[in-house]
Design a protein around this motif. Structure first.
Motif: not given
Length: 361
Positions: A237-238, A93-98
């Motif tokens: 999301q995170l 989720v962090t990767g998607i958010s970034v």
């Protein structure tokens, strides 16, 4: 995982240097193979939560049957297995958010170039990562199995008890009868299969990947600044995924699913109402705020429950000798749903009024 990294590097290079649709399509196909391989190999329980690859070849999702899969689950001590699985999902989720946030600041070619870096780091890092101890034990490489287990647990750790447990588990698995897909239709498995498949159908056909992939378009259509909306969408999301991980063991699976599905329902109704009002020339400012509220309600409540809980339940409801076959079936259903929603969403937005689309979800 190394093969996956190579596929993903080829993907980003093809996208970065593309001059037309052929190179872009080649990049997407390589991405499908690469992510399909690594998502099931690293941790199959959470791979589909992201819905991040709409073109993954379906048979690649069944690779677990060939390679023994779930690297996290195989290398983690029992006391940390749940935490590491949660950490994996948080990192996804962090990767998607970034990526959502960086994508609002740079061109898509630059974003593709940035994508090469983590793939390259993974490829290099794999040279110092031992093979999965459980896989080594499964194929009978006892000395390498003990060496790898000691590398993961520390040179001074007593691994004798855990090594014996792993060997006993593998022997038990090998003694159990193999289950084919048609065997899942037997009465004793039918309820578990219905629950597992049903959860995947509702997870995907609730429209998550349509909203996820086309959030920018939805914000534009509703009259809300797309860059601002996308950044807010990415950041929410995170914390909600983290909250879901905490609540899952404390409040139970079903209450969390009730809450999550209710929030997704409210989010869809708000979005449908927003576009219905826009068609009837309502205040554009109010419509834009309503769209933002609907999307954030939807993605926040999805992240709390429907994103991860179905995968946890699937890992818990099947007998041990059925998990491999049943897991492949529900994953196939999940990724088919991901593809179907992703493929049709943009067409449905163009061909019909958006209020009808979100009411259907």
């Amino acid at each position: 995982m190394g093969l996956s990294s190579i596929f993903c590097i080829v993907r980003w290079l093809a996208v970065y240097f593309s001059k037309g649709v052929i190179a872009l399509d080649l990049g997407r196909v390589c991405n499908g193979f690469g992510i399909g391989l690594i998502s099931y190999t690293v941790c199959s329980q959470t791979s589909s939560q992201t819905g991040n690859v709409i073109d993954a070849m379906l048979f690649v999702r069944l690779i677990k049957e060939l390679i023994g899969a779930d690297f996290f689950a195989e290398i983690a001590p029992k006391t940390l297995r749940g935490a590491l699985t949660t950490l994996n999902q948080l990192m996804i989720v962090t990767g998607i958010s970034v990526t959502f946030i960086v994508g609002t600041l740079v061109s898509w070619r630059t974003l593709a170039a940035i994508g090469i870096l983590p793939c390259f780091l993974l490829l290099v890092g794999l040279f110092i990562v031992p093979e999965s101890p459980r896989w080594l034990a499964k194929v009978g490489r006892k000395k390498e199995f003990e060496f790898a287990l000691r590398r993961f647990r520390g040179k001074d750790a007593d691994i004798s008890e855990e090594a014996a447990e792993i060997q006993e588990y593998i022997e038990t698995i090998q003694d159990l009868p193999r289950v084919r897909v048609l065997d899942l239709l037997e009465r004793r498995y039918l309820l578990s299969v219905t629950v597992g498949v049903g959860l995947m159908v509702f997870q995907q056909f609730g429209g998550i990947n349509g909203i996820n992939f086309y959030a920018t378009n939805i914000f534009k259509s509703a009259g809300f600044p797309s860059n601002i909306g996308t950044i807010i969408f990415a950041r929410i999301q995170l914390p909600f995924t983290f909250l879901g991980a905490i609540l899952s063991d404390r409040v139970g699976r079903r209450p969390l699913l009730f809450f999550s599905a209710s929030g997704m329902l409210i989010g869809c109704i708000l979005l449908a109402t927003c576009f219905y009002m826009k068609v009837h020339d309502s205040s554009s400012g109010f419509v834009a705020i309503l769209a933002l509220t609907g999307i954030l309600t939807y993605i926040g409540t999805y992240s709390v429950g429907m994103g991860g809980v179905p995968w946890v339940m699937v890992s818990e409801i099947f007998p041990i000798n059925v998990k491999g076959t049943a897991g492949s079936l529900v994953t196939l259903v999940n990724w088919f749903g991901s593809w179907a929603v992703s493929f049709t969403f943009n067409f449905l937005m163009s061909w019909s009024s958006c209020d009808w689309l979100f009411f259907s979800y």
